[in-house]
Design an enzyme around this catalytic site. Structure first.
Site, PDB file in Angstrom:
ATOM      1  N   ASP A  39      30.158   7.257   6.522  1.00  0.00           N
ATOM      2  CA  ASP A  39      30.623   7.795   5.238  1.00  0.00           C
ATOM      3  C   ASP A  39      30.674   9.318   5.197  1.00  0.00           C
ATOM      4  O   ASP A  39      31.668   9.887   4.780  1.00  0.00           O
ATOM      5  CB  ASP A  39      29.703   7.327   4.098  1.00  0.00           C
ATOM      6  CG  ASP A  39      29.974   5.893   3.717  1.00  0.00           C
ATOM      7  OD1 ASP A  39      31.147   5.493   3.735  1.00  0.00           O
ATOM      8  OD2 ASP A  39      29.013   5.172   3.391  1.00  0.00           O
ATOM      9  N   PRO A  40      29.583   9.986   5.545  1.00  0.00           N
ATOM     10  CA  PRO A  40      29.600  11.440   5.341  1.00  0.00           C
ATOM     11  C   PRO A  40      30.340  12.216   6.431  1.00  0.00           C
ATOM     12  O   PRO A  40      30.314  13.437   6.401  1.00  0.00           O
ATOM     13  CB  PRO A  40      28.110  11.802   5.303  1.00  0.00           C
ATOM     14  CG  PRO A  40      27.447  10.755   6.106  1.00  0.00           C
ATOM     15  CD  PRO A  40      28.256   9.503   5.959  1.00  0.00           C
TER      16      PRO A  40
END
Lengths: 786, 786
Positions: B470-471
């Protein structure tokens, strides 16, 4: 237990008024510190941010009413250990809560101080700020008051707390002689990276003297002893620990060998920073150079600039102290910081600057022009005034309110009274979103017309999702509900504006607005008079509320006071409504905003009815509303009623009163708990929120009302309205560059006010042709009280 | 200090592993309780809410990694006072922190228990939940273990905390024998009133036995003694106080006269409610009727349904205990609650349900169809799956990720293996936002084509604002950056899907995807092989990253394991990358996700580089990534490497290991701190977050890999891959309604795996024609370890 000195208010117990507090601010930050060592600090970048955090992920929010404190609440403490016998205590009082033998919490205007003496060790702590940077300047002095040599360790302990779930760490930097903790403000969208990348996400604690040890890891510091008795203090030396994605803390250790009477002083700087280099610069400037002392001096000067335009001496020494020292300071705080908001509510922005008129009128002038430059060409005022290029309207400013226009003439009239700067009316100011511009005069005309047009077929002003009363958001959200108060306030605004128009030779316009005022007053009396008082409004479903048949929210204060101001209430109505207010709204702690407080949701009134009974807009002594009423009482010649309620705004002088309010008389809070008739136990408690539109009106009320020293086009009109139990009062008045001394005294054989300037009788009581090189000794004779 | 019993894990110290915890959940709520009495509880209405709050205004947020605890953290405590001598302690341990003489924290599957004995008073506390309501069921037993009569007071103390700044209050209700606290969820816009008006804003504490006194006012309860030594306990009786816009607490007082050996039991219900009438109903049902006991039984049955499809007995008793009890429980928790989210991330939803295949495959089936019904006609999968009519995509689901499609065939293949339900491929499912519908087979074809089309000119998959990671949000946000991992994962997905196509006689389609897989593997090798391992991706600016010349983020785990799965890595590459992983990523606590961890923002990689080094995606032992790698190792025949890393996922068995991880072996957390080579002090620490895509893959890895008991179209293929230090293992396998017993043993003179069904040699090792009325005793002979 409580004592006022020249510049300070002192409290000699850490437990009697546990939330007793003071606040400091500068251009970049605000800190609210309580007597026990807890602190709430925010700085602007440009939105509010923290550098000393709660132990969990706190919501980003405004300050909380009646701020809850708890063991790990952010604070600044000194743990003290006697190395010879292991005895410990902490100053000011938290976290260890060892009751010291002697204790003084002393709130000053430009610093906050503690003296804590226990087992013959005296700890003196002083907090100040620099003028321009977001940082705290701390002095800590340790004195051996015993007859023998003492081996002491002190451990300054600064909360850093849960900085971020994304990234937090901290360590001691030998080269900087301080602790730096780093974090990343959490975010999720890459678009937000640009917003967070320049934030000051570091918190530092710098020391002027080299510590023998330190701890940056909160868990390691506390151990099983916990914050009230940290295990690390059992060690000879702190462990020099660091924090790696662990809750950081800033603790330093100093060992002192103190001979009898000897003392040592330590200084610290605590604050936010963006980079280690910034911290190095701060160290250089504040500790290597003499920036620390300079900053203290500069800050004292900065605060001293917030001097009001009256100095008073009355039979009430506590009033004098408050009015001479603390009130102008609070007014100045509002005027210069705009409550540390980048988008203050329009009504707050205007009224806060109304206070600034008495301190730095040029700032108020700029603010009025700024506000008008965001007015729409329709005359409508926006819900908030954007003060920073990156700001946007947030929270409550996204909810449409209909009252913002009324504050324009009301606040401007005070400015004109004080400065005589009628030139402002000719200033050319743009409108928002279009290419058009116009004079201030035209801007305000349009605002008045907007109010005239935003009315229903009866001529009552729509309330939409709120008027002055923000959470009264469901009276008119369907588009039909109207505000009785706003109609009355509009009438008052028209009247004020009509007077200004006449003064500047715009008689035709003035006449038009005078007629509008009269018409509005008629309408108010037709639709809103309930028999003994005025109703608050009429809902979307055509239900009149704030009336005798309502079980809750039966009477609203604002509807009464403003009907006095607007002239809607004739003598008979005035007497009835005064009685109703006294009987139903007055409490020992002031006059309540509505009663009885709502105890359940009323869906045709709105969110105000869901607030806790007696808190905030739901029936507290909401001081902003109270001062409107008091101002109106002076206008209506009700000087005794007015003074009695005015005096209740300030905690004290009785100790019992201060204890119940839980606040020192260093500021007026936005509310004291109300619902005195419903919940007497908690009535009177301060919200401890010092952001409030109240204070500018208190200042204006003192000038226009109590002391009657209001400006006119020609000069200064002297028309005091002392309460009947005062025999005399003296005022130093700064006015248009002139210093005047006014001595008011009751005298026999005086029927009405008599004004003497340097011994000469002044026929109309107006001091004219003011010259800065003249002397103005004014004697005012007033009749004996009946 | 730590002991596993049949159903529980016991810990006999409250200080050795302070964050040791267990969790319970039901359809409405989740509670995470630690050994010292602190608790984090959330319930769904439908979004997560609290009924036991922090002492300040907490941010609405997901659970925090490495949950910070602090003195006023919400918890459930019993203060105990000996009325004869005034001695006090608190159970379980907080808030008083008196170290008890005997202490056991015992985490069960359907309850959590404490036994705390101090000064011959034994306190037993048990927490359970009902199956369907959001509430806690507490039993508290007090036993006099001394030889003399004892006069004891106990004070059950439940944190209610800072409920709301708008409105909070609480009082004891005689008629209900309990405390009810009320609040209003803060809001500002009238449009939100509809959202909050039906919320359960009350918190109640009901007692089955009448207390002698109570306190609802936290400040009054604590006094100057504070939470660690509340002043109110010095009184004979609590003051029966209430809370009026004051922080509430739920404290009851019971006085007991206990003869030697005598005991008394008390029961409490604690939870959220909408109205007082709801609380009255709960009292009636749980205390007047026998709902309390019934609920406990029902809940035990509910949890027992979360039984997995294998029971194992291996040389590693701790592994057995974890796999037989705790792993399927955690898998079940994910599958049945979807992490208490109304919009789970698509990849989480699919993988969590992949675990459910082994427990309740019909639920997994429904979930796959649900997910596909939200697929776009283009084949794209949304970022989250909406599970509630009022839900919307929130937070991370507003950030576009490109990996969701790959999980469809990967998770579905496990479902087909386990159930043989190829009929699912023929189910007709709509697409989102259009009137079109199609078979599941077609849905997945489109998903695969979406992956084929969402590639750059080189054939590498765009990463947009993130893939599984995700990041990693700034590699490709400009539209050019690509994910090496996603390209590899797509190759693997194509291969898996091709196999399924072939199985269902869609050979042409299968061939097409087989070719796509091969092509993808070529591309991976062409652009991403760095010499000793695979790169992670190529940025918007065409910079390859995750390569040897990077100082930080030099090697990423996912790129290596998935290249084994996809077949991209030939033997030479495989050996090189295994070596690289071992040398650079393996730690005593598992295999890290990347190394070295980033210590500063890399703007062409993104937010992952701003997380704290060694935490979460920035170089922790991120177990989800670790289990992908382990699964791949089994696929690649690396059974020793695989088992060594698999075993490191579970805390223990050594006490030192458990202490360093700080977690009991009752769940696998989403990460253990990594950066072992950079920050060894903190490496291994558990995040304590039990929401993780890891566990479904661990279960699948045990079945497909370690024990080799994977389903096929014909039956069950037996192909174990025991680590070389195991001589044997036995498994009870539930499979397609059949129970099989599999005994695996190393034997002399065995060259390759030999499978015997009820004594008969099975040529291809596949147990076919499974019948529920047959017996399946399977002996598996495997070669001696080399």
């Amino acid at each position: 237990m409580i004592r006022a000195t020249e510049n300070n208010i002192e409290l000699t117990s850490p437990t009697m008024i546990p939330k007793a507090s003071g606040y400091l601010w500068n251009d970049e930050m605000m800190i609210h510190v309580n007597c026990r060592g807890y602190a709430v600090a925010q700085f602007m970048q440009p939105e509010p941010a923290k550098y000393s955090y709660a132990p969990n992920l706190e919501a980003k929010t405004f300050m909380q009413p009646e701020q809850p404190y708890y063991a790990h609440h952010p604070g600044r403490f000194i743990y003290i250990k006697d190395q010879d016998n292991g005895e410990m205590f902490s100053a000011p009082y938290e976290p260890m809560r060892v009751l010291p033998e002697k204790y003084t919490f002393s709130v000053g205007k430009h610093n906050i101080n503690w003296k804590v003496e226990h087992k013959d060790i005296l700890i003196e702590m002083t907090l100040s700020l620099p003028k321009k940077e977001a940082m705290e300047l701390w002095r800590v002095k340790v004195t051996n008051r015993s007859e023998k040599k003492r081996n002491i360790s002190i451990y300054p302990s600064f909360t850093i707390g849960y900085m971020s779930w994304m990234n937090q760490s901290g360590e001691y930097h030998e080269d900087l002689q301080g602790i730096i903790c780093s974090s990343i403000t959490p975010y999720q969208k890459y678009q937000d990276y640009d917003k967070i990348k320049n934030l000051k996400d570091k918190t530092y604690l710098l020391a002027d003297r080299k510590p023998v040890a330190w701890e940056v890891n909160q868990g390691e510091f506390e151990g099983e002893g916990g914050i009230t008795n940290p295990s690390a203090l059992q060690q000879d030396k702190l462990s020099k620990g660091e924090s790696r994605y662990e809750m950081p803390i800033g603790v330093l250790q100093y060992n002192l060998e103190l001979n009898p009477g000897a003392e040592e002083e330590y200084r610290f700087v605590f604050g936010p920073a963006k980079t280690d280099e910034n911290v190095a610069r701060i160290r250089e400037e504040y500790f290597i150079q003499d920036g620390f002392e300079q900053a203290e001096i500069e800050y004292a000067n900065y605060i001293a600039e917030g001097k009001g335009s009256i100095q008073i001496k009355t039979p009430d020494a506590e009033l004098d102290n408050f009015v001479n020292h603390w009130l102008p300071r609070q007014v100045y705080y509002h005027g210069i910081t705009n409550r540390l908001s980048t988008d203050p509510q329009t009504r707050n922005y205007l009224q806060d600057n109304m206070g600034m008129i008495y301190i730095k009128p040029e700032i108020a002038r700029g603010a009025f022009l700024m506000a008008l430059s965001q007015q729409k060409a329709s005359g409508a005022m926006p819900d908030g005034i954007i003060l920073h290029k990156d700001a946007e309207l947030k929270y409550i400013n996204q909810v449409p309110h209909t009252d913002h226009c009324v504050w324009l003439p009301i606040c401007l009239s005070a400015y004109l009274d004080e400065t005589n700067d009628y030139g402002i009316l000719d200033e050319i100011v743009p409108f928002s979103g279009v290419k058009e511009e116009a004079t201030v005069f035209e801007h305000i005309n349009r605002a008045m017309h907007w109010l005239i047009n935003d009315r229903d077929e009866r001529g009552l002003n729509y309330i939409n999702q709120g008027d002055w009363n923000d959470p009264m958001n469901m009276v008119g959200y369907k588009g039909k509900g109207v505000s009785g108060w706003l109609t009355t306030a509009s009438a008052y605004a028209f009247m004020i504006w009509a007077d200004i128009c006449e003064t500047v030779n715009q008689a035709e316009t003035g006449k038009e607005f005078k007629q509008e005022a009269d018409k509005s007053n008629e309408i108010i009396n037709k639709y809103l008079w309930d028999g003994n008082w005025y109703a608050r409004g009429i809902t979307d479903d055509n239900v009149v509320f704030g009336i005798s048949k309502d079980k809750e929210g039966r009477i609203f204060l604002n509807s009464q006071g403003w009907a006095l101001l607007s002239g809607a209430a004739n003598k008979e109505k005035k007497e009835k409504l005064l009685k109703a207010v006294t009987e139903q709204l007055e409490s020992p702690y002031g006059v309540e905003m509505l009663a009885p407080a709502y105890t359940k949701m009323r869906v045709d009134v709105g969110r105000v009815t869901q607030k806790h009974p007696g808190s905030a807009e739901n029936g507290s002594v909401y001081n902003h509303a109270a001062i409107f009423y008091i101002y109106a009482l002076y206008t209506a010649g009700e000087e005794d009623n007015a003074y009695r309620l005015l005096r209740k705004m300030i905690p004290g002088p009785d100790l019992e009163d201060i204890k119940q309010r839980g606040q020192l008389p260093v500021f007026i809070p936005n509310y004291y708990r109300g619902s005195y008739r419903q919940i007497p136990r908690t009535a009177g408690r301060s919200s401890h929120l010092f952001n409030t539109g109240t204070v500018s009106w208190v200042y204006r009320t003192l000038i226009d009302g109590l002391f009657g020293l209001q400006g006119t086009k020609e000069g200064l009109r002297i028309k005091p309205q002392l309460p009947s139990h005062w025999e005399e009062a003296s005022i130093q008045r700064s006015f248009r560059g002139v210093e005047l001394t006014i001595d008011i005294k009751r005298e026999d054989n005086v029927d009405s006010i008599e004004v003497y300037l340097n011994g000469e009788y002044v026929e109309d009581g107006v001091i004219k042709d003011l010259k800065s090189d003249s002397e103005y000794n004014i004697k005012v004779k007033i009749p004996l009280a009946k």
